[in-house]
Design a protein around this motif. Structure first.
Motif, short mmCIF file in Angstrom:
data_model
loop_
_atom_site.label_atom_id
_atom_site.label_comp_id
_atom_site.label_asym_id
_atom_site.label_seq_id
_atom_site.Cartn_x
_atom_site.Cartn_y
_atom_site.Cartn_z
N ASP A 204 0.93 -1.15 0.07
CA ASP A 204 -0.03 0.07 -0.02
C ASP A 204 0.77 1.21 0.10
O ASP A 204 0.65 2.14 -0.80
N ASN A 244 -4.95 -4.45 -4.97
CA ASN A 244 -5.22 -3.24 -3.83
C ASN A 244 -6.22 -4.24 -2.96
O ASN A 244 -7.20 -4.65 -3.22
N SER A 247 -4.89 -10.16 -0.85
CA SER A 247 -3.51 -11.00 -0.32
C SER A 247 -3.91 -12.59 -0.76
O SER A 247 -2.77 -12.94 -1.05
N ASN A 296 0.42 -8.15 -0.24
CA ASN A 296 -0.53 -8.09 -1.33
C ASN A 296 -0.22 -9.14 -2.54
O ASN A 296 0.76 -9.12 -3.05
#
Length: 346
Positions: A204, A244, A247, A296
């Motif tokens: 992020d 975004n 995971s 991510n």
């Protein structure tokens, strides 16, 4: 927290191309902001993508020997035991997932992407790509349910000969393992270390910082952010798609997958226009819910080429293989400016 560290050098020589005039060159060392591994930038202007005539790879004699072509796939490819996959394989549209006849790991599957033997970048369609990725994701979910210890999932794609692809017929590597492998493990460990140290997610932060700097920031969609890598792993650069807020394998919904496929098609259009006809693609996942805070899902796409079409030498050599030191002949910032317009034409 995020540091884009680099060291610029000055290398001097007497250049025969300039009547042995003293000439300064400026290679650069860059440090990956997560792993701190180094990449060299240099060799500028000496390497460019080689446009390969792929039509010679698409003839009836070759197709007769290809195990993935429709006339051969039923009799020449293996199947999984019924306790893994009741039919022995998974199928969606033209995509078919089967065991690798020469496995790399506990679960080493292949997805045959299409019935078409020579699937060029121009031939890539939304449905063909989506079906291929979707059948791989379905396989991961099945393995998680049946063999939860095989929790490390990696999807790889060696496309066309310069990438190391052993068969021209497009196929993806779909791996589930108890061991992530060296680079994958380092990504997971350093992402976790960053999260523990800074109480925030590296990926992020990376996307936010790159957007702020706007030198390698390609595009931000609803579900994905695209960047060119600050410290690329490939001679022709590297493109990164960060998912975004996603995971694990189970986090990818239909909307996210469709956005990823559409974005890939835009990247492939850019490749076509720049004589790039080969690539490696890797898709990395957090192994479990407990490890998702720091990691991510992300894809890395590295264009590949032969250095010339006379001897057809590969673009990987002693530097990458025996020093584990990537180098790129292109600045990521320049590549970003070139690819960005393809993502704006939505």
């Amino acid at each position: 927290m995020i540091e884009f560290k680099s060291e610029k050098m000055s290398s001097v020589m007497l250049d025969p191309r300039k009547n042995f005039e003293e000439t300064g060159l400026n290679p650069e060392i860059r440090f990956d902001p997560l792993t701190r591994d180094t990449t060299r930038l240099g060799h500028f202007g000496m390497i460019k993508p080689q446009k390969i005539d792929l039509t010679k790879l698409d003839n009836e004699e070759v197709k007769k020997r290809c195990p993935f072509c429709p006339d051969n796939i039923e009799k020449m490819t293996p199947r999984y035991p019924a306790d893994i996959l009741p039919e022995g394989f998974l199928k969606k549209g033209e995509a078919r997932l089967i065991p690798n006849i020469a496995p790399y790991d506990l679960f080493s599957a292949l997805t045959v992407v299409s019935n078409k033997h020579l699937l060029t970048l121009e031939d890539m369609s939304f449905d063909v790509l989506k079906n291929a990725f979707e059948v791989g994701l379905d396989f991961y979910k099945i393995i998680l349910d049946k063999k939860p210890e095989a929790s490390y999932h990696f999807l790889g794609w060696n496309y066309m000969p310069p990438s190391g692809g052993g068969l021209v017929h497009a196929h993806q590597q779909v791996l589930s393992s108890k061991e992530p492998g060296n680079y994958y493990r380092k990504l997971l460990e350093e992402s976790e270390n960053y999260f523990k140290k800074h109480k925030t997610n590296f990926w992020d932060n990376l996307c936010e910082k790159e957007k702020e700097i706007n030198e390698r920031f390609v595009h931000e969609g609803k579900n994905l952010t695209w960047l060119t890598s600050f410290a690329p792993l490939g001679v022709l650069g590297e493109y990164i798609a960060v998912f975004n807020g996603k995971s694990t394998v189970k986090d990818i919904d239909n909307e996210t997958l469709e956005e990823f496929v559409n974005d890939l098609l835009r990247l492939f259009n850019y490749f076509e226009d720049n004589d790039i006809c080969s690539f490696n693609l890797g898709l990395y996942f957090a192994p479990s819910e407990s490890e998702k805070n720091g990691f991510n899902i992300h894809a890395r796409i590295i264009p590949r080429t032969f250095l010339n079409l006379t001897e057809c030498p590969p673009d990987a050599n002693v530097l990458q293989l025996l020093m584990k030191e990537p180098f790129s002949a292109f600045y990521p910032e320049d590549l970003c400016e070139k690819v960005k317009p393809y993502f704006k034409s939505r």
